[in-house]
Write a protein that holds these residues in place. Structure first.
Motif, PDB file in Angstrom:
ATOM      1  N   UNK A 281       0.848  -1.181   0.000  1.00 38.79           N
ATOM      2  CA  UNK A 281       0.000   0.000   0.000  1.00 38.79           C
ATOM      3  C   UNK A 281       0.886   1.234   0.000  1.00 38.79           C
ATOM      4  N   UNK A 282       0.599   2.157  -0.915  1.00 40.58           N
ATOM      5  CA  UNK A 282       1.322   3.432  -0.977  1.00 40.58           C
ATOM      6  C   UNK A 282       0.328   4.525  -0.592  1.00 40.58           C
ATOM      7  N   UNK A 283       0.617   5.216   0.499  1.00 39.46           N
ATOM      8  CA  UNK A 283      -0.203   6.331   0.958  1.00 39.46           C
ATOM      9  C   UNK A 283       0.566   7.629   0.767  1.00 39.46           C
ATOM     10  N   UNK A 284      -0.158   8.689   0.464  1.00 40.37           N
ATOM     11  CA  UNK A 284       0.429  10.031   0.451  1.00 40.37           C
ATOM     12  C   UNK A 284      -0.298  10.835   1.518  1.00 40.37           C
TER      13      UNK A 284
ATOM     14  N   UNK B 142       6.147   3.961  11.114  1.00 45.20           N
ATOM     15  CA  UNK B 142       4.746   3.567  11.116  1.00 45.20           C
ATOM     16  C   UNK B 142       3.936   4.612  10.352  1.00 45.20           C
ATOM     17  N   UNK B 143       2.926   4.173   9.603  1.00 46.48           N
ATOM     18  CA  UNK B 143       2.133   5.106   8.797  1.00 46.48           C
ATOM     19  C   UNK B 143       1.402   6.135   9.655  1.00 46.48           C
ATOM     20  N   UNK B 144       0.976   5.754  10.841  1.00 48.34           N
ATOM     21  CA  UNK B 144       0.311   6.725  11.725  1.00 48.34           C
ATOM     22  C   UNK B 144       1.287   7.814  12.156  1.00 48.34           C
TER      23      UNK B 144
ATOM     24  N   UNK C  39       4.142   7.098   2.344  1.00 50.65           N
ATOM     25  CA  UNK C  39       4.225   6.008   3.315  1.00 50.65           C
ATOM     26  C   UNK C  39       3.982   4.697   2.572  1.00 50.65           C
ATOM     27  N   UNK C  40       4.858   3.729   2.804  1.00 55.92           N
ATOM     28  CA  UNK C  40       4.792   2.451   2.096  1.00 55.92           C
ATOM     29  C   UNK C  40       4.592   1.348   3.130  1.00 55.92           C
ATOM     30  N   UNK C  41       3.561   0.528   2.927  1.00 50.80           N
ATOM     31  CA  UNK C  41       3.189  -0.502   3.896  1.00 50.80           C
ATOM     32  C   UNK C  41       2.938  -1.818   3.162  1.00 50.80           C
ATOM     33  N   UNK C  42       3.562  -2.887   3.636  1.00 49.44           N
ATOM     34  CA  UNK C  42       3.319  -4.183   2.994  1.00 49.44           C
ATOM     35  C   UNK C  42       2.542  -5.142   3.887  1.00 49.44           C
TER      36      UNK C  42
ATOM     37  N   UNK D  92       7.540   1.983   5.768  1.00 50.66           N
ATOM     38  CA  UNK D  92       8.630   2.898   5.448  1.00 50.66           C
ATOM     39  C   UNK D  92       8.027   4.224   5.001  1.00 50.66           C
ATOM     40  N   UNK D  93       8.819   5.292   5.104  1.00 52.82           N
ATOM     41  CA  UNK D  93       8.336   6.581   4.622  1.00 52.82           C
ATOM     42  C   UNK D  93       9.479   7.384   4.025  1.00 52.82           C
TER      43      UNK D  93
END
Length: 95
Positions: free
Chosen positions: A4-7, A42-44, A59-62, A78-79
């Motif tokens: 998952x890639x979040x901005x 952490x994404x949070x 933010x990158x989450x697997x 990761x970010x």
């Protein structure tokens, strides 16, 4: 397995892209191969950092497996600072 890639921008989620069946190794190879600085985060925490520092963060989450939340005992998030070229390249390599 999925990535998952979040901005995050100024404390808000602006974009979310989920790539089922993809491995985080593709992303890490791209970042390392292009000498792109990234952090274990952490994404949070990345979301909060974007709010506090008034900036944009990728933010990158697997760990997002069909929206199942769980605790992992290894690094999975990761970010890095937002860059449009990097963001678009990440989307391309994960498609």
């Amino acid at each position: 397995m999925s990535v998952t890639i979040n901005v995050f921008r100024n404390g808000e989620l602006k974009n979310r892209n989920v790539f089922p069946g993809k491995s985080i190794l593709i992303v890490l190879d791209y970042l390392k191969g292009n000498d792109i600085d990234y952090a274990i985060q952490d994404s949070e925490d990345a979301l909060e950092e974007s709010r506090i520092n008034n900036e944009s963060i990728i933010s990158i989450d697997d760990t997002n497996l069909l929206d199942v939340e769980g605790e992992a005992n290894f690094v999975t998030e990761y970010s890095l600072s937002y860059d449009n070229t990097i963001y678009n390249n990440l989307l391309k390599i994960l498609q």
